[in-house]
Design an enzyme around this catalytic site. Structure first.
Site, PDB file in Angstrom:
ATOM      1  N   ASP A  10       0.785  -1.241   0.000  1.00 41.12           N
ATOM      2  CA  ASP A  10       0.000   0.000   0.000  1.00 41.12           C
ATOM      3  C   ASP A  10       0.813   1.286   0.000  1.00 41.12           C
ATOM      4  O   ASP A  10       0.384   2.296   0.588  1.00 41.12           O
ATOM      5  CB  ASP A  10      -0.960   0.020   1.198  1.00 41.12           C
ATOM      6  CG  ASP A  10      -2.042  -1.041   1.108  1.00 41.12           C
ATOM      7  OD1 ASP A  10      -2.097  -1.752   0.089  1.00 41.12           O
ATOM      8  OD2 ASP A  10      -2.821  -1.166   2.072  1.00 41.12           O
TER       9      ASP A  10
ATOM     10  N   LYS B 131      -5.624  -5.772  -3.986  1.00 38.47           N
ATOM     11  CA  LYS B 131      -6.488  -6.225  -2.893  1.00 38.47           C
ATOM     12  C   LYS B 131      -7.595  -5.212  -2.628  1.00 38.47           C
ATOM     13  O   LYS B 131      -7.495  -4.050  -3.045  1.00 38.47           O
ATOM     14  CB  LYS B 131      -5.675  -6.472  -1.617  1.00 38.47           C
ATOM     15  CG  LYS B 131      -5.095  -5.224  -0.955  1.00 38.47           C
ATOM     16  CD  LYS B 131      -4.270  -5.620   0.265  1.00 38.47           C
ATOM     17  CE  LYS B 131      -3.575  -4.425   0.915  1.00 38.47           C
ATOM     18  NZ  LYS B 131      -4.503  -3.543   1.636  1.00 38.47           N
TER      19      LYS B 131
ATOM     20  N   CYS C  70      -2.960  -2.694   7.501  1.00 39.36           N
ATOM     21  CA  CYS C  70      -2.762  -3.607   6.376  1.00 39.36           C
ATOM     22  C   CYS C  70      -1.522  -4.477   6.516  1.00 39.36           C
ATOM     23  O   CYS C  70      -1.536  -5.650   6.134  1.00 39.36           O
ATOM     24  CB  CYS C  70      -2.732  -2.821   5.071  1.00 39.36           C
ATOM     25  SG  CYS C  70      -4.317  -2.034   4.697  1.00 39.36           S
TER      26      CYS C  70
END
Length: 208
Positions: A16, A110, A143
């Site tokens: 991310d 994702k 995450c």
């Protein structure tokens, strides 16, 4: 603790590192959700690890998050509200922040916190023969931790790189590091990981 870093069965996973999370004009910064400077400080650490990984033959995997109307669930909107707009699929905010996949890198999209939920990450890693994962990125306590927990439960050896990830606060970051070290894997810094991969790359470079 470095036994699970050997290039032949390890992957470097970047989670991310995207504009909405890391850029000063991204959604997280505008909403004051986290310490963006801490996220941005991860970039040189991750970049260095990518270089060491590639030199040693360690696969590099970019995991990134997107959301749109087809992937927002009732549970998601109940928690975050209908006005929460972040990493919208196809938007600038969902694009990578300063670190970009190169040819040969694996890329996994994702839609939930964990990189393993509803994705092919497990298949990608197992297809490459990986038994160990080295995790970097943001947010440490969301995450990254979610991916670490699920990775351990799928029987991967997990290493979290302490200075190549950042959390929603220093306290949250430290809490995750302690939790991972206690139960789910190992915690090392970028220099410790890089040293193993530099040593592995030396014979390769000498024979080139």
């Amino acid at each position: 603790m470095t036994a699970h870093l050997q290039p032949q069965d390890t992957a470097l996973v970047i989670i991310d590192m995207q504009n909405d999370f890391c850029h000063e004009d991204g959604a997280s910064a505008k909403r004051g959700l986290a310490d963006i400077a801490a996220f941005q400080a991860c970039v040189p650490k991750i970049d260095g690890l990518i270089a060491h990984a590639r030199a040693a033959g360690v696969p590099v995997v970019f995991v990134y998050m997107t959301l749109d109307d087809t992937t927002k669930s009732e549970a998601w909107t109940n928690k975050h509200g209908t006005e929460m707009s972040i990493v919208v699929k196809g938007s600038w905010g969902a694009d990578y922040y300063k670190l970009y996949p190169q040819p040969g890198d694996a890329v996994v999209e994702k839609h939930r916190y964990s990189g393993f939920i509803g994705t092919n990450l497990d298949l990608v890693l197992r297809s490459m023969g990986c038994k160990s994962i080295v995790l970097t990125g943001v947010l440490t306590n969301v995450c990254v931790e979610s991916t670490a927990r699920d990775g351990f439960m799928l029987d991967y050896n997990v290493t979290l790189v302490s200075d190549a990830c950042a959390g929603s606060s220093p306290e949250a970051h430290a809490g995750t590091l302690a939790n991972i070290a206690s139960v789910f894997g190992n915690v090392l810094d970028a220099e410790q990981v890089g040293a193993v991969w530099r040593a592995a790359a030396a014979p390769i470079e000498a024979s080139a």
